[in-house]
Design an enzyme around this catalytic site. Structure first.
Site, PDB file in Angstrom:
ATOM      1  N   SER A   1       0.860  -1.192   0.000  1.00 47.62           N
ATOM      2  CA  SER A   1       0.000   0.000   0.000  1.00 47.62           C
ATOM      3  C   SER A   1       0.890   1.233   0.000  1.00 47.62           C
ATOM      4  O   SER A   1       1.760   1.378   0.873  1.00 47.62           O
ATOM      5  CB  SER A   1      -0.881   0.003   1.252  1.00 47.62           C
TER       6      SER A   1
ATOM      7  N   ASP B   1      -4.584   4.092  -1.478  1.00 45.50           N
ATOM      8  CA  ASP B   1      -5.667   4.341  -0.528  1.00 45.50           C
ATOM      9  C   ASP B   1      -6.201   5.746  -0.726  1.00 45.50           C
ATOM     10  O   ASP B   1      -5.488   6.724  -0.502  1.00 45.50           O
ATOM     11  CB  ASP B   1      -5.146   4.182   0.902  1.00 45.50           C
TER      12      ASP B   1
ATOM     13  N   HIS C   1      -8.343   1.684  -3.587  1.00 48.64           N
ATOM     14  CA  HIS C   1      -9.266   1.428  -2.475  1.00 48.64           C
ATOM     15  C   HIS C   1      -9.936   2.746  -2.106  1.00 48.64           C
ATOM     16  O   HIS C   1      -9.303   3.633  -1.555  1.00 48.64           O
ATOM     17  CB  HIS C   1      -8.442   0.854  -1.301  1.00 48.64           C
TER      18      HIS C   1
ATOM     19  N   GLY D   1      -8.524   4.238   7.595  1.00 47.88           N
ATOM     20  CA  GLY D   1      -8.173   5.646   7.796  1.00 47.88           C
ATOM     21  C   GLY D   1      -6.693   5.888   7.955  1.00 47.88           C
ATOM     22  O   GLY D   1      -6.168   6.893   7.484  1.00 47.88           O
TER      23      GLY D   1
ATOM     24  N   GLY E   1      -2.498   4.058   8.320  1.00 46.16           N
ATOM     25  CA  GLY E   1      -1.597   2.910   8.319  1.00 46.16           C
ATOM     26  C   GLY E   1      -1.015   2.719   9.706  1.00 46.16           C
ATOM     27  O   GLY E   1      -1.216   3.539  10.606  1.00 46.16           O
ATOM     28  N   GLY E   2      -0.302   1.613   9.877  1.00 47.11           N
ATOM     29  CA  GLY E   2       0.429   1.374  11.122  1.00 47.11           C
ATOM     30  C   GLY E   2      -0.411   0.970  12.316  1.00 47.11           C
ATOM     31  O   GLY E   2       0.060   0.995  13.452  1.00 47.11           O
TER      32      GLY E   2
ATOM     33  N   ASP F   1      -6.649  -6.181   4.673  1.00 49.51           N
ATOM     34  CA  ASP F   1      -5.943  -4.904   4.624  1.00 49.51           C
ATOM     35  C   ASP F   1      -5.897  -4.301   6.019  1.00 49.51           C
ATOM     36  O   ASP F   1      -6.932  -4.000   6.608  1.00 49.51           O
ATOM     37  CB  ASP F   1      -6.700  -3.961   3.655  1.00 49.51           C
TER      38      ASP F   1
ATOM     39  N   GLY G   1      -2.531  -3.876   9.198  1.00 47.31           N
ATOM     40  CA  GLY G   1      -1.743  -4.578  10.214  1.00 47.31           C
ATOM     41  C   GLY G   1      -1.068  -5.830   9.711  1.00 47.31           C
ATOM     42  O   GLY G   1      -0.713  -6.717  10.489  1.00 47.31           O
TER      43      GLY G   1
ATOM     44  N   SER H   1       2.859  -0.244   6.087  1.00 49.84           N
ATOM     45  CA  SER H   1       4.010   0.082   6.959  1.00 49.84           C
ATOM     46  C   SER H   1       5.019  -1.068   7.027  1.00 49.84           C
ATOM     47  O   SER H   1       6.220  -0.829   7.159  1.00 49.84           O
ATOM     48  CB  SER H   1       3.529   0.462   8.361  1.00 49.84           C
TER      49      SER H   1
HETATM   50  C1  DX5 Z   1      -6.279   1.887   6.328  1.00 45.35           C
HETATM   51  C2  DX5 Z   1      -5.398   1.590   5.151  1.00 45.35           C
HETATM   52  C3  DX5 Z   1      -4.252   0.754   5.638  1.00 45.35           C
HETATM   53  C4  DX5 Z   1      -3.190   0.529   4.606  1.00 45.35           C
HETATM   54  C5  DX5 Z   1      -2.233  -0.541   5.105  1.00 45.35           C
HETATM   55  O1  DX5 Z   1      -7.302   2.705   5.943  1.00 45.35           O
HETATM   56  O2  DX5 Z   1      -6.144   0.911   4.137  1.00 45.35           O
HETATM   57  O3  DX5 Z   1      -4.776  -0.493   6.041  1.00 45.35           O
HETATM   58  O4  DX5 Z   1      -3.737   0.162   3.393  1.00 45.35           O
HETATM   59  O5  DX5 Z   1      -1.640  -0.034   6.268  1.00 45.35           O
HETATM   60  P1  DX5 Z   1      -0.734  -0.939   7.236  1.00 45.35           P
HETATM   61  O6  DX5 Z   1      -0.208  -2.104   6.428  1.00 45.35           O
HETATM   62  O7  DX5 Z   1       0.369  -0.009   7.689  1.00 45.35           O
HETATM   63  O8  DX5 Z   1      -1.629  -1.379   8.342  1.00 45.35           O
END
Ligand code: DX5
Length: 235
Positions: free
Chosen positions: A11, A38, A69, A145, A147-148, A178, A180, A201
């Site tokens: 992502s 995203d 997405h 919303g 990442g991480g 999608d 974590g 991340s």
């Molecule tokens: C949340 C995003 C995240 C992203 C991935 O809205 O959609 O899930 O794509 O983020 P990580 O892999 O850092 O959780």
């Protein structure tokens, strides 16, 4: 024995937006078949990211499959713009679409692949009647919303239920997770039946994104049932 190799989909949310083309090419060279962009509008989720103009910029400079997405309200208003920008797949949120079937059909009529996503609080059962028409069912394993965030293992029962339903009815539909995804959680999601795992991340937050991608991809090379072909290429 056929092996089930879910695809790791980096992502770009966690990439360096000052060097986005470079970061996309880095994972493509490392073997990524697609990247996820995203899109957030500050209404459906409390964050704002990018729009069609960034998809168009990436399309111009890269050949990779663009999985977009849409974490936005009224996504049907923007489908044509993202298609024109060069998206290959558009995933809308079930919670943002009073008439999801119509939205999916419009995406397909644009010649793109269609996905429908559900938030953690939404049951996977809402997707069952859509499965014959969609190319991808996205189970969010974090609240959309940012990442991480920490992976929500309870969401894997939705993946298992979707896998059973897809098997039963013989739909060629991806199951994407999608949020974590890392070296610890990726194998869990793969074993539950996910065929596509989005990682932001864990890839771009690592010192070497290419190595992180390769390690993540190797972590889900499981000797189980047949793999689903992905990405479903249009071109
Ligand atoms: C949340 C995003 C995240 C992203 C991935 O809205 O959609 O899930 O794509 O983020 P990580 O892999 O850092 O959780």
């Amino acid at each position: 024995m056929t092996r089930h190799r879910p695809h790791i989909v980096p992502s770009v949310l966690s990439a360096d937006f000052g060097n986005l083309v470079h970061d996309v090419r880095t994972v493509q060279r490392a073997g990524a078949k697609s990247v996820q962009i995203d899109v957030m509008d500050g209404h459906f989720v409390p964050n704002i990211t990018v729009g069609p103009i960034v998809v168009a910029a990436l399309r111009k400079q890269t050949s990779i499959f663009l999985d977009v997405h849409l974490m936005i309200e009224k996504p049907w208003k923007y489908l044509d713009a993202f298609a024109k920008a060069g998206a290959d797949l558009l995933t809308v949120h079930w919670e943002a679409c009073p008439r999801p079937r119509q939205v999916v059909r419009h995406i397909k009529n644009l010649g793109l692949k269609a996905g429908v996503a559900i938030r953690p609080k939404t049951s996977e059962r809402v997707l069952f009647s859509l499965l014959p028409e969609i190319d991808l069912a996205l189970v969010m394993t974090v609240e959309p919303g940012f990442g991480g965030q920490a992976f929500m293992p309870r969401m894997l029962s939705k993946v298992q239920a979707l896998k059973r339903r897809i098997r039963l009815q013989g739909h060629p539909c991806e199951i994407q997770v999608d949020g974590g995804i890392n070296l610890k959680t990726a194998p869990l999601a793969a074993e539950a039946g996910a065929t596509s795992l989005v990682a932001g991340s864990a890839v771009y937050g690592a010192p070497d994104a290419a190595e992180a991608f390769k390690k993540l991809q190797r972590s889900v090379d499981l000797p189980v049932d047949a793999q689903v072909e992905y990405p479903l290429k249009l071109r």
